[in-house]
Design a protein around this motif. Structure first.
Motif, PDB file in Angstrom:
ATOM      1  N   UNK A  85       0.814  -1.210   0.000  1.00  0.00           N
ATOM      2  CA  UNK A  85       0.000   0.000   0.000  1.00  0.00           C
ATOM      3  C   UNK A  85       0.847   1.259   0.000  1.00  0.00           C
ATOM      4  N   UNK A  86       2.006   1.198   0.675  1.00  0.00           N
ATOM      5  CA  UNK A  86       2.869   2.365   0.725  1.00  0.00           C
ATOM      6  C   UNK A  86       4.296   1.921   1.008  1.00  0.00           C
ATOM      7  N   UNK A  87       5.208   2.861   0.846  1.00  0.00           N
ATOM      8  CA  UNK A  87       6.626   2.586   1.042  1.00  0.00           C
ATOM      9  C   UNK A  87       7.298   3.851   1.553  1.00  0.00           C
ATOM     10  N   UNK A  88       8.359   3.657   2.305  1.00  0.00           N
ATOM     11  CA  UNK A  88       9.167   4.785   2.760  1.00  0.00           C
ATOM     12  C   UNK A  88      10.622   4.388   2.648  1.00  0.00           C
ATOM     13  N   UNK A  89      11.412   5.223   1.984  1.00  0.00           N
ATOM     14  CA  UNK A  89      12.821   4.894   1.776  1.00  0.00           C
ATOM     15  C   UNK A  89      13.638   6.168   1.624  1.00  0.00           C
ATOM     16  N   UNK A  90      14.841   6.189   2.212  1.00  0.00           N
ATOM     17  CA  UNK A  90      15.748   7.316   1.950  1.00  0.00           C
ATOM     18  C   UNK A  90      16.383   7.129   0.571  1.00  0.00           C
ATOM     19  N   UNK A  91      16.475   8.212  -0.184  1.00  0.00           N
ATOM     20  CA  UNK A  91      17.016   8.146  -1.544  1.00  0.00           C
ATOM     21  C   UNK A  91      17.796   9.432  -1.817  1.00  0.00           C
ATOM     22  N   UNK A  92      18.948   9.309  -2.447  1.00  0.00           N
ATOM     23  CA  UNK A  92      19.752  10.485  -2.783  1.00  0.00           C
ATOM     24  C   UNK A  92      19.122  11.178  -3.987  1.00  0.00           C
ATOM     25  N   UNK A  93      18.835  12.453  -3.828  1.00  0.00           N
ATOM     26  CA  UNK A  93      18.298  13.293  -4.900  1.00  0.00           C
ATOM     27  C   UNK A  93      19.203  14.509  -5.073  1.00  0.00           C
ATOM     28  N   UNK A  94      18.986  15.212  -6.176  1.00  0.00           N
ATOM     29  CA  UNK A  94      19.759  16.420  -6.472  1.00  0.00           C
ATOM     30  C   UNK A  94      18.802  17.557  -6.793  1.00  0.00           C
ATOM     31  N   UNK A  95      19.094  18.704  -6.198  1.00  0.00           N
ATOM     32  CA  UNK A  95      18.309  19.897  -6.509  1.00  0.00           C
ATOM     33  C   UNK A  95      18.673  20.369  -7.915  1.00  0.00           C
ATOM     34  N   UNK A  96      17.884  21.269  -8.432  1.00  0.00           N
ATOM     35  CA  UNK A  96      18.131  21.791  -9.774  1.00  0.00           C
ATOM     36  C   UNK A  96      19.540  22.373  -9.900  1.00  0.00           C
ATOM     37  N   UNK A  97      20.042  22.983  -8.817  1.00  0.00           N
ATOM     38  CA  UNK A  97      21.382  23.570  -8.855  1.00  0.00           C
ATOM     39  C   UNK A  97      22.491  22.536  -8.657  1.00  0.00           C
ATOM     40  N   UNK A  98      22.121  21.247  -8.530  1.00  0.00           N
ATOM     41  CA  UNK A  98      23.109  20.182  -8.414  1.00  0.00           C
ATOM     42  C   UNK A  98      23.461  19.768  -6.998  1.00  0.00           C
TER      43      UNK A  98
END
Length: 190
Positions: A85-98
């Motif tokens: 039904x749902x999930x929670x996970x830490x994930x590395x993301x990048x903002x538009x400025x990098x």
């Protein structure tokens, strides 16, 4: 991408959200169809950058390479293609400025009355530079947002699937996020 008609109550809910939210269609490659202002503030992108794209673009570094995120990708893939039904996970993301950040991603399926998944709602929270009390406040705000969303959708044959059991404050998550971000910043050419 053809315009998807989104329920007015859902649009209003996103417009008034105090947390970062994104809504994806279940069509093709799960393109985003709606995002809250807090999502745009967190990521640095605006609607013209994100609507119609799968959220995985947030995992792309400025040089075009993608962050590995192997464990998170497995969890998200299992969620999208499975019965969770749902999930929670830490994930590395990048903002538009990098600039990188560790996103504590929460995703839940919104189902039509016939049981077909209509949307995937996601909430993002930067745990890379936060404190446990901020995560607890976010968890409470996310729980409140989901509780308010359920009755809004009742008259529109859409419902939030699952429970809020996935939402739990975790200082371990914050500690791991800070370690991941420190490694990224130490090893990054940016």
């Amino acid at each position: 991408m053809p315009e998807i008609e989104i329920e007015p109550a859902l649009k209003e809910f996103f417009a008034n959200s105090s947390i970062a939210l994104a809504l994806a269609s279940t069509e093709r490659d799960n393109p985003l169809v709606l995002a809250s202002q807090q999502f745009y503030t967190l990521t640095g992108y605006d609607s013209s950058d994100v609507i119609g794209r799968n959220c995985r673009f947030l995992q792309q570094r400025p040089d075009g390479e993608y962050a590995s995120n192997d464990d998170a990708k497995r969890k998200l893939h299992a969620f999208i293609h499975g019965n969770d039904a749902n999930v929670r996970a830490p994930i590395v993301n990048f903002r538009k400025d990098g600039r990188p950040f560790v996103n504590l991603l929460f995703m839940s399926k919104l189902k039509a009355a016939n049981g077909k998944v209509r949307y995937i709602i996601a909430s993002q929270f930067d745990v890379s530079r936060t404190h446990p009390d901020l995560l607890q406040a976010y968890d409470e705000a996310l729980g409140d947002a989901l509780a308010r969303l359920k009755p809004l959708l009742d008259g529109h044959n859409v419902m939030v699937e699952g429970t809020l059991a996935t939402i739990a404050n975790s200082t371990t998550t914050i500690a791991q996020a800070k370690l991941t971000l420190a490694e990224l910043e130490t090893n990054s050419p940016y």
